[in-house]
Design a protein around this motif. Structure first.
Motif, PDB file in Angstrom:
ATOM      1  N   SER A  89       0.829  -1.197   0.000  1.00 38.71           N
ATOM      2  CA  SER A  89       0.000   0.000   0.000  1.00 38.71           C
ATOM      3  C   SER A  89       0.869   1.256   0.000  1.00 38.71           C
ATOM      4  O   SER A  89       0.619   2.211  -0.722  1.00 38.71           O
ATOM      5  N   VAL A 121      -1.712   6.311  -3.182  1.00 40.70           N
ATOM      6  CA  VAL A 121      -2.896   6.142  -2.334  1.00 40.70           C
ATOM      7  C   VAL A 121      -3.288   7.449  -1.629  1.00 40.70           C
ATOM      8  O   VAL A 121      -4.423   7.912  -1.759  1.00 40.70           O
ATOM      9  N   VAL A 141      -6.159   0.208  -8.248  1.00 41.96           N
ATOM     10  CA  VAL A 141      -5.844   0.625  -6.877  1.00 41.96           C
ATOM     11  C   VAL A 141      -7.071   1.272  -6.228  1.00 41.96           C
ATOM     12  O   VAL A 141      -7.439   0.947  -5.101  1.00 41.96           O
ATOM     13  N   TYR A 185      -9.487   0.194  -2.386  1.00 43.26           N
ATOM     14  CA  TYR A 185      -9.632   0.912  -1.108  1.00 43.26           C
ATOM     15  C   TYR A 185     -11.060   1.405  -0.918  1.00 43.26           C
ATOM     16  O   TYR A 185     -11.613   2.060  -1.792  1.00 43.26           O
TER      17      TYR A 185
END
Lengths: 787, 439, 157
Positions: B186, C26, C61, C65
């Motif tokens: 991440s 992110v 990605v 999330y």
């Protein structure tokens, strides 16, 4: 690397240090099941099928991610392991649609096999399955989402193997799904590797889906007929109304020089064979119109006219144009026909690379041509010119994967920013047309540096690069058609100066190299033997004209001037390829052997419907010089192989065909021309053979007799026959060939095909055309980190 | 801002600066801040590692691995940079302790990161804070900025000649990222899919460099160990379980809250004394002792010492310190369902058993709770969970399986009471819509 | 694609924190979402370009999330936790109340675009349950009445 000893299921196994447990087991004949593990792709540990018990480890371990260690004691089949695997299969089947009866993969599905092995036959679930609609990602790629087991093989082969990165994983958890790069469709090279590698029927081919069941096909391993790389392909064929239809192309046993690889053309573009425009009967021009005729009529007419011209004017009044897509045996036979039957050297073909110059440059050098396998294994590669990603997909695959798996150093020098620069340790852009100067500089000619020094690349940088290259033992130098004629000598000199270095010259079509090796030149016999020089061909054939014949442009001129009375075109379309005025041949007798009514065929006096390379047997030589078997797979009733037609024309001319095809001279086996995937073919041959009082056992239409002569007479082709017949590649060498020749560079015309075009074959492939139409825009190449 | 509570049994170590405005760097310095790191700068790296090893500090994220031992796995020489990664992706249901540390004492985490760096020869650290904790990320950003301004971070920290950079990093919602290798993915800008191990992060971690990954509470404990000594810290708890823990008491309690108690504190006492007993005077039914991943304990099983080893012996885990107390009015089928719903939602989907297993368990439990259960479902829930246990790519599968197995085993009768279309006995009529009974 | 100066400053700063560009992805996506409201195709394109990624990689990605969204949401995203600690103290009832009050379901948005509602997993407020987050603000020890007040406060803004 040092060997490590382990024990698997009580069996002692020894493997090099660093070997994965799953591979070590395989080497000992112990199969550990897996979905996500795939050799040469990154490790996943995702499917948990390969769980094994390793002593001293508390939990079961994945054999696909465990590296063997000295003394490791492993069990691969205990009740605990069996239950774990059974549990996995049960879970996979939970959401799986179980539509095996209508699934393309039914019968060759790894999930089916695994279910069978682990007996996960009882359904534990009574809740509704998760369902998602099927998607069509491109004309050739369908994705049936519920069938997907998320092994990520497709994602990896597309990214790691192809460097296309068109597939990814969207969402997480049970919603995870393989997704294409453009919302619901693909923008990619359409290679179909994702379909091929899919262990289940999630990814299916638009060309094959719902056509047949795997067990209803016969599978014929042969060589692809498109580009010059020579991929091995397995054609799935099935009986149809008009013979044998090819319904699928893949490299089923992952063998040969291409292993897993096939590009879009190899995988789907076999459908030209069944195009509705395919010629299935001879045509003779009557009252100005091409009119259907019988084979007997056609051969008789051709034989008569050729005989007349030979007798009245001489064979030099006939021109012969050969093909880049006919077999070595046919090419050899054709030039022998020209030289021995017609007694002329007027023979040429569409030249896409300067092989004669390479032969000339390598004369007396050790054997320094690289095979396609060398490209995958070389520690370093220098690529000058060409764009292999588009023009040589297998070569590009080998280069990419050599860099990825063996950390080979790739040096790319090109006038364009070609895609392979992404794998290059060093990429240098040079002015268009300066490739020859570059070669000269690299070969040691310092004066040539001016032509390649630019604002971006200084003299010092060039010198550094040259020094680096000189320090790359076993380098493979690959060059495109940008380098021709005398410049090739520079490349040869560079190669010869580096220890263990080898060279590859890139030609364009499936058998361009074979056409050159087999002597489809007016001045060169097979093996680049000059026609003027006496030697074994003269001894063997008795009559070989010693004066060089006419090149193609000269033949056209001769036809215009009236000196060329007839033109015999075998598997080529010069009118279109060289934009020749079709009226040039108005006064010549033109015979064309082709699959379709091409621009050249429409002006012919006789058109003979030809079989293509998927419908005959023989051998091809790829651009590296790797000799491979071509096997008969499909058949379209009403066509004949070029081989047979040449023999029949010779026969119709009253020539003793035994002199042309030395059948019965020490040949004991049949290559299968007369026994294809279908039966009955042999009987049809037998009719003619018997009528002519010939031995039906080893026919004059069987290329084996000519392969025999090729192996005897053509230098470099004396390779293991056993290996060829077994479907293995055998590298031929140029270095022991004849003196070669320096030709006018203008005679070389690269095909300019890309991934989606393939000359005439491409024009008649609906699949290729549908893909081209579907590509609304040329994909903008996206910059992603290559790893 | 979360309310603070206190209890006389508390031993305030990590929480000693809570409520004392220690986010202010001057205030932090007054409260012994940044003394430990300066001490560390004068020590041999090995001495720091040994000190932490001897203190018995074990990972506060839940796995309970000896912290000093973890540090000792980092190779001394490495061609690639080494990193310290603080795991502040607190997401384990029942756990809300790191949140208080970031809120009240961010510098202690920074200090712990730097000390870990000095001990392992690393020069950069990342503090990863879950996306939902935006206000804490802002507190941390300011704390880092202040520390740089004072020369406590960056080049030549405290004039020692040692360089150390600390960076903040924010997540975006994913429980799985709390798994250390997924955390690295991440941080590298990828989907939070765990990595194959070996190699372990201590050898090949962030961007291929050796990486120490510690929970925020673990790192916040480190400065106290440096100042108070290994022996002092070790003696706070039972053998091999040094120090204190922030226990997050939640559920049916009269005084829920985060309390810092010595390791080995009795669970029963924790519930009835520290937590003030069960609300409404009701009876205790079950306890989740350390976050939702732990097997539950019944009311009869709570007379245990809350340390890693005793909990293991009791068939459960100390976990992340999230003590969730469940009273007699709660339906354990529904409780199991809620836990499974969480794991099904948070499964990364990478491996078959977790991806498919959590989904089928959720489907089955949903139908079951809604009255559509059949007898074989009970065994099937057990069977499915056992098929996941120990066979998944990362511990998330175990985390989903363990509580489920324990609930089915310990509260089987409640499952049986749901069978054959019977409405949930714990819910008011009409709350759950009866599901059709499938054959 | 135009982001605020603050975004740009933070973005450039973050790029210096890591050895690879991609590492900023992110947090950058979340900050971009805060500004634009959701991760529109334009935002995805822009960020992909800046970080030398394909749009596919970026959306892979994003879809991983749970805080990131490619669909517009209301001005105030009400996230009610129903995980065990909150559930035991009335989290589910709180969620039901919000559904009724706002007239929308899980992941729904009110017609006026003021509120979105989401049932979320543990937000780290277990000892102060039941809890909810409105955008990034925590609201704890909630009751139905307190929730009403909270929503009314936001509605006023």
């Amino acid at each position: 690397m040092a060997d490590v000893n382990i024990t698997v299921d009580g069996k002692k196994v020894t493997a090099p240090a660093g070997t994965l447990l799953i591979e070590a087991c395989k080497s000992a004949g112990i199969e550990v099941p897996s979905f996500c593990y795939y050799p040469n792709l990154s490790l996943q540990g995702a499917c948990r099928m390969c769980l094994v018990k390793v002593e001293k480890m508390p939990k079961l371990q994945t054999a696909c991610t465990t590296v063997i260690g000295e003394g490791m004691i492993v069990s691969t089949d205990t009740p605990e392991i069996h239950q774990a695997r059974k549990g996995m299969v049960e879970l996979l089947l939970g959401n799986h649609p179980l539509d095996c009866p209508v699934c393309d993969a039914g019968g060759e599905c790894e999930l089916q096999d695994m279910t069978f092995s682990y007996g996960a036959a009882e359904s534990k679930y009574i809740d509704a399955k998760n369902h998602k609609e099927e998607q069509q990602w491109s004309p050739v790629v369908f994705f049936d989402r519920p069938r997907c087991i998320l092994c990520y093989r497709c994602v990896r082969v597309c990214g790691e193997g192809m460097d296309v990165w068109a597939l990814g994983v969207q969402n997480r958890g049970v919603s995870s799904i393989i997704a294409p790069n453009q919302d619901d469709h693909l923008d990619c090279e359409e290679c179909g590797m994702c379909i091929d590698i899919c262990p289940v029927g999630a990814l299916t081919s638009g060309a094959y889906r719902y056509k047949t069941r795997p067990w209803e096909m016969k599978h014929v391993g042969t060589t692809c007929t498109h580009c010059a790389d020579g991929c091995k392909t397995t054609l799935g064929v099935r009986r149809s109304d008009t013979g044998m239809e090819i319904v699928r192309g893949d490299n089923r046993d992952k063998s040969g020089i291409n292993g897993d690889f096939l590009c879009i053309k190899g995988r789907y573009a076999f459908d030209f064979a069944h195009h509705e425009d395919r010629l299935t009967q001879p045509l003779i021009r009557k009252d100005g119109r091409l009119t259907p005729a019988t084979w007997e009529e056609a051969f008789e007419l051709i034989g008569k006219r050729f005989r007349e011209i030979c007798d009245q004017v001489g064979g030099h009044a006939i021109g012969v144009f050969g093909s880049n897509r006919t077999t070595n045996e046919e090419n050899y036979l054709l030039q022998k026909f020209a030289r021995v039957v017609l007694e002329t050297n007027n023979i040429d073909h569409h030249r896409t690379a300067d092989f004669p110059a390479l032969a000339a440059a390598l004369t007396g050098k050790p054997e320094i041509t690289a095979s396609m396998r060398d490209v995958f294994n070389a520690p370093a590669i220098l690529l000058i010119g060409n764009d292999p990603t588009e023009q040589h997909p297998l070569l590009a695959w080998q280069i990419r994967n050599n860099v990825r798996l063996h950390r080979a150093r790739l040096y790319v020098i090109n006038s364009q920013p070609i895609k392979l620069r992404r794998q290059a340790a060093s990429f240098i852009q040079i002015p268009e047309g300066s490739e020859g100067k570059l070669a000269a500089f690299l070969a040691g000619e310092d004066a040539a540096i001016d032509a390649i020094t630019t604002e971006e690349v200084s003299r010092a940088a060039w010198i550094t690069l040259r020094d680096k290259l000189r320090g790359e033992p076993n380098l493979v130098v690959v060059f495109g058609a940008e380098i021709r004629g005398a410049d090739i000598a520079s490349v040869a000199k560079l190669t010869a100066s580096i220890q263990g270095a080898k060279v590859v010259c890139l030609g364009d079509y499936a058998n361009s190299r074979g056409a050159a090796d087999m002597g489809l030149y007016p001045d060169l016999l097979p093996g680049y033997h000059r026609v003027a020089d006496t030697g074994k061909f003269h001894e063997e054939w008795a009559t070989v004209p010693r004066a060089p014949g006419l090149t193609l442009p000269e033949m056209v001129e001769g036809a215009k001037a009236g000196s060329l009375k007839a033109l015999y075109v075998v598997g080529a379309n010069p009118v279109e390829q060289f934009t020749i005025d079709p009226f040039s041949f108005s006064n010549s007798f033109v015979v064309v052997q082709d699959m379709f009514l091409t621009e050249t065929a429409v002006i012919a006096d006789v058109v003979l419907p030809a079989a293509n390379a998927y419908e005959k047997s023989g051998t091809f030589t790829n651009t590296c010089g790797d000799l491979q078997l071509v096997k008969k797979a499909g058949e379209v009733t009403g066509t004949k192989s070029d081989f047979e037609m040449i023999v029949r024309i010779a026969g119709a001319m009253g020539f003793d065909v035994r002199r042309l095809v030395p059948f019965g001279r020490g040949v004991g086996t049949d290559m299968g021309q007369s026994r294809g995937a279908q039966s009955g073919e042999a009987d049809r041959h037998a009719v003619w053979l018997e009528a002519n009082g010939l031995e039906p056992k080893m026919s004059s239409f069987d290329p084996m007799a000519i392969l025999d002569e090729i192996q005897r007479l053509v230098p470099g082709y004396d390779v293991s026959r056993m290996n060829i017949l077994a479907g293995n590649d055998q590298h031929t060498t140029l270095s022991s060939s004849g003196p070669g020749a320096l030709h006018d560079s203008k005679l070389i015309m690269p095909a300019q095909d890309n991934l989606f075009s393939s000359g005439t074959l491409g024009r008649y492939s609906r699949t290729l055309n549908s893909v081209i139409e579907n590509r609304h825009k040329q994909p903008a190449e996206t910059e992603v980190a290559a790893d | 801002m979360a309310d603070l509570v206190s209890h006389p049994d508390e031993v305030k170590v990590v929480s000693k600066r809570f409520g004392k405005s220690a986010t202010n760097i001057d205030r932090y310095l007054e409260l012994d801040g940044y003394k430990a790191v300066q001490k560390a700068l004068g020590m041999q790296p090995d001495a720091i590692v040994n000190l932490v090893k001897d203190s018995g500090l074990r990972g506060r994220g839940g796995a309970g691995f000896n912290t000093g031992m973890k540090w000792s796995f980092v190779p001394k020489q490495s061609p690639k940079p080494k990193y310290i990664l603080c795991n502040g992706d607190e997401s384990e249901p029942g756990t809300c302790k790191d949140r208080l540390i970031f809120e009240h004492d961010p510098h202690s985490v920074i200090e712990g990161v730097v000390i870990a760096g000095i001990a392992t020869g690393s020069h950069a650290g990342y503090i990863y804070i879950r996306g939902e904790y935006r206000y804490l990320l802002e507190i941390m950003q300011k704390a880092i900025k202040d520390a740089y301004a004072r020369g406590f971070l960056g080049k030549n920290i405290f004039g020692s000649g040692y360089d150390f950079e600390v960076y903040w990093h924010g997540g975006a919602g994913a429980y799985e990222v709390g798994e250390e290798s997924a955390l690295m993915e991440s941080l590298e800008g990828k989907r939070g899919i765990p990595r194959i191990r070996p190699p372990f992060p201590a050898v090949v971690g962030l961007w291929g460099g050796p990486t120490v990954i510690n929970n925020a509470e673990t790192l916040a404990s480190v400065p106290h160990i440096l100042l108070g000594g290994a022996e002092w810290f070790a003696k706070l708890g039972p053998p091999k379980n040094g120090g204190t823990r922030l226990f997050c008491l939640s559920g049916h309690l009269n005084r829920p809250g985060v309390y810092e108690l010595p390791m080995g504190y009795n669970l029963k006492k924790m519930i009835y004394e520290v937590g003030g007993g069960i609300s409404g005077g009701r009876k205790l039914k079950a306890v989740v002792p350390g976050g939702s991943s732990c097997p539950v304990l019944t009311a009869d099983e709570i007379d245990v010492s809350m340390d890693f080893d005793s909990m293991m012996k009791a068939g459960t885990m100390l976990g992340s310190g999230g003590v969730v107390v469940v009273d007699e009015t709660t339906c354990m089928v529904n409780f199991a369902l809620r836990i499974m719903k969480f794991y099904q939602h948070e499964s990364c989907g990478w491996c078959i058993p977790c991806r498919e297993g959590t989904d089928w368990l959720k489907k089955t439990l949903t139908r079951f709770h809604h009255g559509g259960g059949v007898k074989k479902d009970i065994d099937n829930i057990q069977y499915l969970s056992e098929n996941m246990l120990g066979r998944t790519f990362c511990p998330l599968g175990d985390a989903a399986a363990m509580p489920t197995i324990s609930i089915v085993k310990k509260f089987r009768k409640e499952f049986e009471d749901h069978l054959e279309g019977k409405p949930c006995p714990f819910e008011k009529a009409g709350v759950t819509e009866p599901a059709a009974v499938l054959a | 694609m135009k982001f605020s100066d603050q975004f740009e400053a933070r973005f450039s700063d973050m790029l210096t924190h890591y050895p690879t560009k991609r590492s900023v992805l992110v947090p950058t996506l979340l900050y971009a979402q805060d500004e634009v409201g959701y991760l529109s195709p334009d935002v995805i394109h822009e960020i992909a370009q800046r970080l030398d990624l394909t749009e596919l990689e970026v959306s892979n990605v994003i879809s991983y999330y749970s805080m990131l969204t490619t669909k517009p949401r209301g001005k105030f995203n009400v996230q009610v936790c129903t995980n065990i600690a909150c559930m035991l103290r009335g989290g589910e009832e709180l969620l039901d109340h919000c559904k009724t009050k706002l007239g929308i379901g899980h992941k729904g948005t009110t017609p006026d675009g003021t509120f979105s509602l989401e049932e979320v997993e543990c937000i780290g407020a277990c000892s102060w349950a039941p809890a909810a987050q409105v955008n990034y603000d925590f609201h704890e020890n909630l009751t139905v009445e307190k929730m009403d007040k909270v929503l009314d406060e936001y509605r006023k803004n």
